[in-house]
Design a protein around this motif. Structure first.
Motif, PDB file in Angstrom:
ATOM      1  N   GLY A 165       0.747  -1.384   0.127  1.00 31.31           N
ATOM      2  CA  GLY A 165       0.034  -0.042   0.033  1.00 31.31           C
ATOM      3  C   GLY A 165       0.948   1.347   0.030  1.00 31.31           C
ATOM      4  O   GLY A 165       0.250   2.324   0.065  1.00 31.31           O
ATOM      5  N   LEU A 166       2.073   1.263  -0.118  1.00 35.97           N
ATOM      6  CA  LEU A 166       3.106   2.584  -0.165  1.00 35.97           C
ATOM      7  C   LEU A 166       3.496   2.653  -1.423  1.00 35.97           C
ATOM      8  O   LEU A 166       3.833   1.694  -2.187  1.00 35.97           O
ATOM      9  N   ARG A 167       3.619   3.934  -1.726  1.00 34.25           N
ATOM     10  CA  ARG A 167       4.361   4.418  -2.940  1.00 34.25           C
ATOM     11  C   ARG A 167       5.525   5.150  -2.540  1.00 34.25           C
ATOM     12  O   ARG A 167       5.774   6.054  -1.542  1.00 34.25           O
ATOM     13  N   SER A 168       6.529   5.124  -3.370  1.00 32.20           N
ATOM     14  CA  SER A 168       7.821   5.706  -3.123  1.00 32.20           C
ATOM     15  C   SER A 168       8.349   6.438  -4.562  1.00 32.20           C
ATOM     16  O   SER A 168       8.444   5.602  -5.768  1.00 32.20           O
ATOM     17  N   ASN A 169       8.631   7.809  -4.666  1.00 30.52           N
ATOM     18  CA  ASN A 169       8.980   8.458  -5.898  1.00 30.52           C
ATOM     19  C   ASN A 169      10.271   9.319  -5.643  1.00 30.52           C
ATOM     20  O   ASN A 169      10.338   9.667  -4.447  1.00 30.52           O
ATOM     21  N   CYS A 170      10.615   9.739  -6.571  1.00 26.55           N
ATOM     22  CA  CYS A 170      11.789  10.834  -6.356  1.00 26.55           C
ATOM     23  C   CYS A 170      11.189  12.190  -7.207  1.00 26.55           C
ATOM     24  O   CYS A 170      10.598  12.038  -8.311  1.00 26.55           O
ATOM     25  N   VAL A 171      12.006  13.379  -6.994  1.00 34.73           N
ATOM     26  CA  VAL A 171      11.928  14.624  -7.650  1.00 34.73           C
ATOM     27  C   VAL A 171      13.356  14.829  -7.693  1.00 34.73           C
ATOM     28  O   VAL A 171      14.268  14.820  -6.615  1.00 34.73           O
ATOM     29  N   SER A 172      13.932  15.152  -9.005  1.00 37.50           N
ATOM     30  CA  SER A 172      15.306  15.261  -9.266  1.00 37.50           C
ATOM     31  C   SER A 172      15.501  16.820  -9.807  1.00 37.50           C
ATOM     32  O   SER A 172      15.132  17.149 -10.897  1.00 37.50           O
ATOM     33  N   PRO A 173      15.847  17.890  -8.965  1.00 36.63           N
ATOM     34  CA  PRO A 173      16.094  18.921  -9.122  1.00 36.63           C
ATOM     35  C   PRO A 173      17.287  19.239 -10.190  1.00 36.63           C
ATOM     36  O   PRO A 173      18.181  18.463  -9.926  1.00 36.63           O
ATOM     37  N   GLY A 174      17.193  20.198 -10.852  1.00 39.97           N
ATOM     38  CA  GLY A 174      18.224  20.897 -11.616  1.00 39.97           C
ATOM     39  C   GLY A 174      19.114  21.922 -10.672  1.00 39.97           C
ATOM     40  O   GLY A 174      19.266  21.665  -9.590  1.00 39.97           O
ATOM     41  N   LEU A 175      18.990  23.010 -11.342  1.00 39.25           N
ATOM     42  CA  LEU A 175      19.916  24.202 -11.081  1.00 39.25           C
ATOM     43  C   LEU A 175      18.840  24.941  -9.907  1.00 39.25           C
ATOM     44  O   LEU A 175      17.743  25.632 -10.521  1.00 39.25           O
ATOM     45  N   VAL A 176      18.906  25.215  -8.531  1.00 38.74           N
ATOM     46  CA  VAL A 176      18.001  25.722  -7.922  1.00 38.74           C
ATOM     47  C   VAL A 176      18.789  26.626  -6.910  1.00 38.74           C
ATOM     48  O   VAL A 176      19.722  26.292  -6.314  1.00 38.74           O
ATOM     49  N   LEU A 177      18.060  28.000  -6.747  1.00 37.75           N
ATOM     50  CA  LEU A 177      18.572  28.791  -5.895  1.00 37.75           C
ATOM     51  C   LEU A 177      18.245  28.698  -4.279  1.00 37.75           C
ATOM     52  O   LEU A 177      16.870  28.789  -4.232  1.00 37.75           O
TER      53      LEU A 177
END
Length: 259
Positions: A175-187
């Motif tokens: 019942g669990l979900r796992s995902n990523c967010v991959s930032p680029g250039l962030v101030l």
């Protein structure tokens, strides 16, 4: 009612005192969620929790210390448990691989990778017991695009991306979900020194197809989606939020008649 369905959810955010972490905390609170802010420095996260209200809570927590993580998880579980975990804590100890010390290498992995697993285990147990939950991990385009002179950073983020996929495979049936967010250039405060030179900022912006450096809010918006019911059938994925930077390599190759 929130379009994202996050009202009343309890959201644990690691590294909540950082630039992306603070944007996450404000964004989840604005959606009606209860934000639990984990950070080593309560001077950063404490005042933010007071501003947010809605039951927001700041807890001192060092991801490199399993006991510290366990104590924070115990406090949250005693108050009903977490519905969402967002791993956004990170440290950077720059240096060339030929000279990076074992101490710096291990310190980065302890927070940027092992700390993510430790938090997932500590807060995930309750989610697994309840048969529902969402985990979102902040990785980086450095996971797939080697970032020179950054010590263990790229290696740690590449491992985070695989950790997220493995959690999705193992915990999805429960019942669990796992995902990523991959930032680029962030101030952010951590990257601010890179942009102190206006010329560097202009040159960096020119590399990004959307011609701007991301804000922490750009990352928070993607995380909110993955944590929400709108992503109920999304797991094991990595959303790249970089303004197209990682797709621009071939555009940098000189060709006749192309500027």
């Amino acid at each position: 009612m929130s379009w994202l369905g996050l009202e009343g959810r309890t959201v644990v955010i690691t590294g909540a005192g950082g630039g992306i972490g603070q944007a996450l905390a404000r964004s989840f609170a604005a959606e009606g969620a209860r934000a639990i802010l984990l950070d080593r420095d309560l001077d950063r996260s404490g005042p933010l929790a007071e501003q947010l209200g809605g039951g927001a809570l700041a807890l001192a927590c060092d991801l490199a210390d399993p006991g510290s993580v366990a104590a924070a998880a115990g406090r949250v579980e005693a108050e009903g448990g977490a519905d969402v975990l967002v791993n956004s804590a990170a440290i950077l100890r720059p240096g060339a691989l030929e000279s990076v010390s074992p101490e710096d290498w291990s310190a980065m992995l302890a927070v940027n990778l092992t700390g993510y697993l430790t938090a997932a285990q500590a807060f995930g147990r309750g989610m697994l017991g309840r048969g529902r939950g969402a985990l979102v991990h902040v990785a980086s385009i450095a996971a797939s695009q080697p970032q020179p002179a950054s010590g263990a950073y790229s290696a740690s983020k590449a491992a985070v991306a695989m950790l997220s996929r493995q959690l999705a495979a193992e915990w999805g049936p429960r019942g669990l979900r796992s995902n990523c967010v991959s930032p680029g250039l962030v101030l952010t405060p951590m990257s601010a020194a890179f942009y102190a030179d206006p010329e560097v900022k202009v040159r960096r912006e020119a590399m990004v197809p959307l011609r701007r450096i991301a804000s922490p809010q750009d990352m928070a918006d993607a995380v909110l989606y993955l944590a929400s019911d709108r992503a109920a059938y999304v797991t094991g994925q990595d959303i790249v939020v970089d303004g197209g930077l990682s797709q621009s390599l071939m555009g940098l190759v000189p060709r006749p008649g192309y500027a």
